[in-house]
Design a protein around this motif. Sequence first.
Motif, PDB file in Angstrom:
ATOM      1  N   SER A   1      -6.895 -10.912   3.672  1.00  0.00           N
ATOM      2  CA  SER A   1      -6.814 -12.367   3.550  1.00  0.00           C
ATOM      3  C   SER A   1      -7.154 -13.063   4.857  1.00  0.00           C
ATOM      4  O   SER A   1      -7.821 -14.098   4.867  1.00  0.00           O
ATOM      5  CB  SER A   1      -5.410 -12.778   3.105  1.00  0.00           C
ATOM      6  OG  SER A   1      -5.239 -14.176   3.173  1.00  0.00           O
TER       7      SER A   1
ATOM      8  N   ARG B   1      -4.184  -9.779   1.267  1.00  0.00           N
ATOM      9  CA  ARG B   1      -4.191 -10.796   0.226  1.00  0.00           C
ATOM     10  C   ARG B   1      -3.008 -10.580  -0.717  1.00  0.00           C
ATOM     11  O   ARG B   1      -2.632  -9.448  -1.021  1.00  0.00           O
ATOM     12  CB  ARG B   1      -5.511 -10.737  -0.548  1.00  0.00           C
ATOM     13  CG  ARG B   1      -5.766 -11.919  -1.469  1.00  0.00           C
ATOM     14  CD  ARG B   1      -7.165 -11.820  -2.055  1.00  0.00           C
ATOM     15  NE  ARG B   1      -8.170 -11.807  -0.998  1.00  0.00           N
ATOM     16  CZ  ARG B   1      -9.303 -11.128  -1.063  1.00  0.00           C
ATOM     17  NH1 ARG B   1      -9.564 -10.391  -2.123  1.00  0.00           N
ATOM     18  NH2 ARG B   1     -10.169 -11.176  -0.071  1.00  0.00           N
ATOM     19  N   TYR B   2      -2.425 -11.665  -1.177  1.00  0.00           N
ATOM     20  CA  TYR B   2      -1.241 -11.585  -2.034  1.00  0.00           C
ATOM     21  C   TYR B   2      -1.564 -10.843  -3.331  1.00  0.00           C
ATOM     22  O   TYR B   2      -2.581 -11.117  -3.982  1.00  0.00           O
ATOM     23  CB  TYR B   2      -0.740 -12.997  -2.369  1.00  0.00           C
ATOM     24  CG  TYR B   2       0.490 -13.017  -3.253  1.00  0.00           C
ATOM     25  CD1 TYR B   2       1.750 -12.742  -2.735  1.00  0.00           C
ATOM     26  CD2 TYR B   2       0.379 -13.283  -4.610  1.00  0.00           C
ATOM     27  CE1 TYR B   2       2.865 -12.754  -3.538  1.00  0.00           C
ATOM     28  CE2 TYR B   2       1.490 -13.296  -5.429  1.00  0.00           C
ATOM     29  CZ  TYR B   2       2.742 -13.027  -4.890  1.00  0.00           C
ATOM     30  OH  TYR B   2       3.847 -13.034  -5.695  1.00  0.00           O
ATOM     31  N   GLY B   3      -0.697  -9.885  -3.670  1.00  0.00           N
ATOM     32  CA  GLY B   3      -0.855  -9.149  -4.910  1.00  0.00           C
ATOM     33  C   GLY B   3      -1.723  -7.914  -4.819  1.00  0.00           C
ATOM     34  O   GLY B   3      -1.872  -7.201  -5.817  1.00  0.00           O
ATOM     35  N   THR B   4      -2.312  -7.636  -3.654  1.00  0.00           N
ATOM     36  CA  THR B   4      -3.167  -6.456  -3.518  1.00  0.00           C
ATOM     37  C   THR B   4      -2.332  -5.227  -3.178  1.00  0.00           C
ATOM     38  O   THR B   4      -1.180  -5.331  -2.742  1.00  0.00           O
ATOM     39  CB  THR B   4      -4.214  -6.667  -2.408  1.00  0.00           C
ATOM     40  OG1 THR B   4      -3.546  -7.015  -1.183  1.00  0.00           O
ATOM     41  CG2 THR B   4      -5.172  -7.783  -2.780  1.00  0.00           C
TER      42      THR B   4
ATOM     43  N   ASN C   1       5.329  -5.231  -7.885  1.00  0.00           N
ATOM     44  CA  ASN C   1       4.953  -4.180  -6.954  1.00  0.00           C
ATOM     45  C   ASN C   1       6.189  -3.451  -6.436  1.00  0.00           C
ATOM     46  O   ASN C   1       7.257  -4.036  -6.289  1.00  0.00           O
ATOM     47  CB  ASN C   1       4.185  -4.769  -5.764  1.00  0.00           C
ATOM     48  CG  ASN C   1       2.813  -5.262  -6.160  1.00  0.00           C
ATOM     49  OD1 ASN C   1       2.209  -4.737  -7.078  1.00  0.00           O
ATOM     50  ND2 ASN C   1       2.324  -6.272  -5.467  1.00  0.00           N
TER      51      ASN C   1
ATOM     52  N   ASN D   1       8.226  -2.101  -3.529  1.00  0.00           N
ATOM     53  CA  ASN D   1       8.360  -2.324  -2.096  1.00  0.00           C
ATOM     54  C   ASN D   1       9.626  -1.655  -1.592  1.00  0.00           C
ATOM     55  O   ASN D   1      10.324  -0.947  -2.330  1.00  0.00           O
ATOM     56  CB  ASN D   1       8.353  -3.825  -1.778  1.00  0.00           C
ATOM     57  CG  ASN D   1       9.353  -4.591  -2.622  1.00  0.00           C
ATOM     58  OD1 ASN D   1      10.460  -4.107  -2.866  1.00  0.00           O
ATOM     59  ND2 ASN D   1       8.965  -5.767  -3.076  1.00  0.00           N
TER      60      ASN D   1
END
Length: 270
Positions: free
Chosen positions: A35, A151-154, A246, A248
């Motif tokens: 990102s 990047r968000y969500g990757t 996700n 984590n």
Amino acid sequence: VYQYVVTGANRSLAELRTLQDWFIRYQLWKASGVSEVASIGGFVQQYVVTVDPRKLQAYNLPLSKIIETIRMSNRDVGGRIVELSETEYMVRGVGYLRGAADMAKLTVRSEKGVPVRLSDIARIELAPDERRGIAELNGDGEVVGGIVVARYGTHVIDVIDNVKQRIKEIATGLPEGVKIEAVYDRSQLIERAIDTLKRTLAEEAVIVAVVCVVFLMHARSALVAILMLPVGVLMAFVAMRWLGINANIMSLGGIAIAIGAMIDAAIVMI
């Protein structure tokens, strides 16, 4: 997700920061899933025009005229299209300033056919921009570095692998003696967390099996409680996959902690 420093023998902090801002940063930005690549440390170079107010007054020039001259002399202007032999040629005027020498030759105004150049009324030099912070590594002094944001969500592991591959590709294009060294790699933390979870699940499964067999003194009843561990964890991962959540550090830690509650419920039911 990834942080690195740019080091080089006999290279100043200004040179390394320029290399980071105008080459390395843009190359890493092309990696899939990245990102942003933020630069830290070093000196950001800029051209400084120090105007002599007495000379401005002598030539009767406002300061806005100096600013406008520099702005108008550093741009790319598009023209018309010229057609020759059934081929179109685009006319462009490229007027980008390439250094302090180019800026010194800028004509501010003309006095009776004699040009008044920027160097006649000002001093032009390359100087560092105002600093808002520094970057230091291991007590060895200041360094220049970069921070890679995913990047968000990757998938973080994939993003880090793409960045590492990109660094290998651009290593050959760096000046002699300049290296990119990693100082923070989240993939190592993720791999350690997964290994810890695997070890915890295995240890708890063995301990629960032994305790159930010893206290229940019944193999089939103990097997019910033992099977609750992998089935419960599998159901949690299936639900996370279905909901697009996700995995984590917090979710993996919660699963490890929840194993005790799952076993308690199975034993109570038995």
